[in-house]
Structure formats: structure tokens, C-alpha cells
Scaffold this motif. Structure first.
Motif, PDB file in Angstrom:
ATOM      1  N   ARG A 240       3.151  -6.150  -0.913  1.00  0.00           N
ATOM      2  CA  ARG A 240       2.044  -6.516  -0.028  1.00  0.00           C
ATOM      3  C   ARG A 240       1.556  -5.291   0.748  1.00  0.00           C
ATOM      4  O   ARG A 240       0.359  -5.121   0.964  1.00  0.00           O
ATOM      5  N   SER A 241       2.470  -4.426   1.142  1.00  0.00           N
ATOM      6  CA  SER A 241       2.074  -3.239   1.909  1.00  0.00           C
ATOM      7  C   SER A 241       1.273  -2.255   1.060  1.00  0.00           C
ATOM      8  O   SER A 241       0.551  -1.418   1.600  1.00  0.00           O
ATOM      9  N   ARG A 242       1.383  -2.344  -0.253  1.00  0.00           N
ATOM     10  CA  ARG A 242       0.652  -1.444  -1.150  1.00  0.00           C
ATOM     11  C   ARG A 242      -0.709  -2.002  -1.583  1.00  0.00           C
ATOM     12  O   ARG A 242      -1.470  -1.323  -2.257  1.00  0.00           O
ATOM     13  N   LEU A 243      -0.986  -3.239  -1.216  1.00  0.00           N
ATOM     14  CA  LEU A 243      -2.210  -3.891  -1.664  1.00  0.00           C
ATOM     15  C   LEU A 243      -3.428  -3.357  -0.914  1.00  0.00           C
ATOM     16  O   LEU A 243      -3.475  -3.377   0.314  1.00  0.00           O
ATOM     17  N   ARG A 244      -4.403  -2.853  -1.671  1.00  0.00           N
ATOM     18  CA  ARG A 244      -5.690  -2.419  -1.137  1.00  0.00           C
ATOM     19  C   ARG A 244      -6.749  -3.148  -1.949  1.00  0.00           C
ATOM     20  O   ARG A 244      -6.731  -3.086  -3.178  1.00  0.00           O
ATOM     21  N   THR A 245      -7.665  -3.819  -1.268  1.00  0.00           N
ATOM     22  CA  THR A 245      -8.684  -4.595  -1.967  1.00  0.00           C
ATOM     23  C   THR A 245     -10.079  -4.191  -1.515  1.00  0.00           C
ATOM     24  O   THR A 245     -10.268  -3.694  -0.397  1.00  0.00           O
TER      25      THR A 245
ATOM     26  N   GLN B 293       0.187   6.605  -1.058  1.00  0.00           N
ATOM     27  CA  GLN B 293       0.925   5.407  -1.466  1.00  0.00           C
ATOM     28  C   GLN B 293       0.078   4.436  -2.280  1.00  0.00           C
ATOM     29  O   GLN B 293       0.552   3.373  -2.647  1.00  0.00           O
ATOM     30  N   THR B 294      -1.184   4.787  -2.537  1.00  0.00           N
ATOM     31  CA  THR B 294      -2.083   3.876  -3.235  1.00  0.00           C
ATOM     32  C   THR B 294      -2.438   4.436  -4.598  1.00  0.00           C
ATOM     33  O   THR B 294      -3.021   5.510  -4.699  1.00  0.00           O
ATOM     34  N   GLY B 295      -2.089   3.691  -5.634  1.00  0.00           N
ATOM     35  CA  GLY B 295      -2.414   4.114  -6.989  1.00  0.00           C
ATOM     36  C   GLY B 295      -3.415   3.205  -7.669  1.00  0.00           C
ATOM     37  O   GLY B 295      -3.923   3.512  -8.735  1.00  0.00           O
ATOM     38  N   VAL B 296      -3.707   2.082  -7.033  1.00  0.00           N
ATOM     39  CA  VAL B 296      -4.637   1.121  -7.605  1.00  0.00           C
ATOM     40  C   VAL B 296      -5.316   0.350  -6.475  1.00  0.00           C
ATOM     41  O   VAL B 296      -4.706   0.071  -5.449  1.00  0.00           O
ATOM     42  N   VAL B 297      -6.604   0.076  -6.675  1.00  0.00           N
ATOM     43  CA  VAL B 297      -7.362  -0.759  -5.748  1.00  0.00           C
ATOM     44  C   VAL B 297      -7.759  -2.010  -6.528  1.00  0.00           C
ATOM     45  O   VAL B 297      -8.219  -1.933  -7.670  1.00  0.00           O
ATOM     46  N   VAL B 298      -7.558  -3.161  -5.904  1.00  0.00           N
ATOM     47  CA  VAL B 298      -7.851  -4.435  -6.554  1.00  0.00           C
ATOM     48  C   VAL B 298      -9.222  -4.912  -6.098  1.00  0.00           C
ATOM     49  O   VAL B 298      -9.499  -4.965  -4.903  1.00  0.00           O
ATOM     50  N   VAL B 299     -10.060  -5.256  -7.061  1.00  0.00           N
ATOM     51  CA  VAL B 299     -11.384  -5.803  -6.767  1.00  0.00           C
ATOM     52  C   VAL B 299     -11.223  -7.322  -6.724  1.00  0.00           C
ATOM     53  O   VAL B 299     -10.783  -7.930  -7.697  1.00  0.00           O
ATOM     54  N   CYS B 300     -11.530  -7.898  -5.567  1.00  0.00           N
ATOM     55  CA  CYS B 300     -11.335  -9.340  -5.358  1.00  0.00           C
ATOM     56  C   CYS B 300     -12.636 -10.024  -4.989  1.00  0.00           C
ATOM     57  O   CYS B 300     -13.505  -9.424  -4.341  1.00  0.00           O
ATOM     58  N   ASP B 301     -12.749 -11.299  -5.368  1.00  0.00           N
ATOM     59  CA  ASP B 301     -13.909 -12.084  -4.952  1.00  0.00           C
ATOM     60  C   ASP B 301     -13.726 -12.514  -3.496  1.00  0.00           C
ATOM     61  O   ASP B 301     -12.717 -12.186  -2.859  1.00  0.00           O
ATOM     62  N   ALA B 302     -14.668 -13.281  -2.978  1.00  0.00           N
ATOM     63  CA  ALA B 302     -14.638 -13.685  -1.570  1.00  0.00           C
ATOM     64  C   ALA B 302     -13.423 -14.545  -1.243  1.00  0.00           C
ATOM     65  O   ALA B 302     -12.955 -14.555  -0.103  1.00  0.00           O
ATOM     66  N   ALA B 303     -12.866 -15.245  -2.232  1.00  0.00           N
ATOM     67  CA  ALA B 303     -11.698 -16.096  -2.008  1.00  0.00           C
ATOM     68  C   ALA B 303     -10.391 -15.322  -2.129  1.00  0.00           C
ATOM     69  O   ALA B 303      -9.321 -15.891  -1.924  1.00  0.00           O
TER      70      ALA B 303
ATOM     71  N   VAL C 261      -9.256  -4.131 -11.523  1.00  0.00           N
ATOM     72  CA  VAL C 261      -8.567  -3.047 -10.829  1.00  0.00           C
ATOM     73  C   VAL C 261      -9.281  -1.727 -11.087  1.00  0.00           C
ATOM     74  O   VAL C 261      -9.939  -1.553 -12.119  1.00  0.00           O
ATOM     75  N   ILE C 262      -9.128  -0.825 -10.136  1.00  0.00           N
ATOM     76  CA  ILE C 262      -9.612   0.542 -10.307  1.00  0.00           C
ATOM     77  C   ILE C 262      -8.449   1.457  -9.960  1.00  0.00           C
ATOM     78  O   ILE C 262      -7.931   1.420  -8.846  1.00  0.00           O
ATOM     79  N   THR C 263      -8.041   2.259 -10.931  1.00  0.00           N
ATOM     80  CA  THR C 263      -6.980   3.239 -10.705  1.00  0.00           C
ATOM     81  C   THR C 263      -7.623   4.610 -10.523  1.00  0.00           C
ATOM     82  O   THR C 263      -8.821   4.792 -10.769  1.00  0.00           O
TER      83      THR C 263
END
Length: 180
Positions: free
Chosen positions: A44-49, A67-77, A83-85
């Protein structure tokens, strides 16, 4: 008087002798496989959206953290769409297929990605990551809710700690100290 079923030590049926309770607990811990949920807090601490409309400049700023190797693209919910690495970002920018201040995250994200659930056995997830050569996988909940980013290093730390505990238990048993 009817005779109760007794063990060799004379305890009543259904009761474990006091010295075997820690043994049973230790054996249960050793037998239970580690689950992905055991690293959920770190994941959870590594999650970037970001939202699909976020510009690549925002994605790059998030990826600049060590500490961030991936960013997660999320919808409004909060459901993961892609993902974007760092590799994906550099590839699109290097091939001039994207512009930092005009391209939305949804245009360059990888919509296929590997994920796991909190209830998955950690060893299975790590084996799959090794086989596929993955550095991280997404931790998803119900309805593809992004819960975290699991790295191989985090999972291996949990398994190593469990192995060290088992080694200590075995050493104590062999030395006659018993389980602690």
C-alpha cells in the motif's frame, strides 16, 4: 466409573498437555503458507495512482521517487485500468510518441498487467514473478480496486523472516531448549 480415553501422560481426552501448546502453535505457523496480505501494508505504501487524464509530467514526477517503479492508472472508483512503468514512459518519450505536457496517461499506459489478490500464497506469486521476470505486480481487491504494488524484494523479506523463524525453532528443538 467409565474409563476416559487418556494419552500416555494421563491427561484427559481433548486436553493438550501444557508443554505442547506452544509446539502446536509453532507447527501451525510453520505449516500455514504466507499470504500476500502479509505484505499489504508495504504494498500500500508503494501505490501511486493517477487518473486517465493525468498528463505524463505528473506520472514522471511520481516515477522520480526512488521507491516508485510503477504508477497505476485508475478510474474514478479506484479500479485499475492500466500501468505506466519507467520503461514504458521512456520508450514513448524516446520514440517521440508522447509529449510530457500534452499526452494523457491513458494514451501510453499498458492495459494488460499482472496482478494478485491478498489471499494468494506469497510463494506462488513470487514464483510467477520470477518465471515472468517481473519486478512488481499489482495487489488488487474486489472490482479491480488497486490496493498496492508488491515487489519481489518485499515478498522475499517475508519468506526469509519465516525461514529464519523455522530455523530458530529447529535449532532450539535440537539443542533441547524446546520451542519458544
Amino acid at each position: 466409573m467409565p474409563q476416559n480415553a487418556c494419552s500416555a501422560g494421563g491427561e484427559r481426552a481433548g486436553e493438550a498437555p501444557p508443554e505442547t501448546l506452544p509446539v502446536a502453535a509453532a507447527e501451525a505457523r510453520a505449516a500455514a503458507p504466507a499470504l500476500v496480505s502479509e505484505v499489504a501494508a508495504v504494498a500500500r505504501s508503494r501505490l501511486r495512482t493517477v487518473a486517465p487524464a493525468a498528463l505524463l509530467a505528473e506520472v514522471a514526477a511520481l516515477l522520480s521517487d526512488a521507491q516508485t517503479g510503477v504508477v497505476v492508472v485508475c478510474d474514478a472508483a479506484g479500479a485499475a485500468l492500466g500501468v505506466i512503468t519507467e520503461t514504458i514512459l521512456v520508450r514513448h518519450l524516446g520514440l517521440r510518441q508522447a509529449h510530457f505536457f500534452a499526452t494523457p496517461a491513458s494514451a501510453v499506459m499498458a492495459s494488460t498487467f499482472t496482478a494478485c489478490a491478498p489471499g494468494d500464497p506469497l510463494s506462488d506469486v513470487l514464483a510467477m514473478m520470477h518465471t515472468r521476470g517481473l519486478v512488481h505486480v499489482l495487489l488488487l481487491g474486489a472490482d479491480r480496486q488497486a490496493l498496492g504494488v508488491l515487489t519481489a524484494r518485499d515478498g522475499l523479506r517475508v519468506l526469509l523472516a519465516a525461514g529464519n523463524q523455522e530455523e530458530a525453532l529447529l535449532r532450539n528443538y535440537v539443542m533441547g531448549i524446546g520451542y519458544q
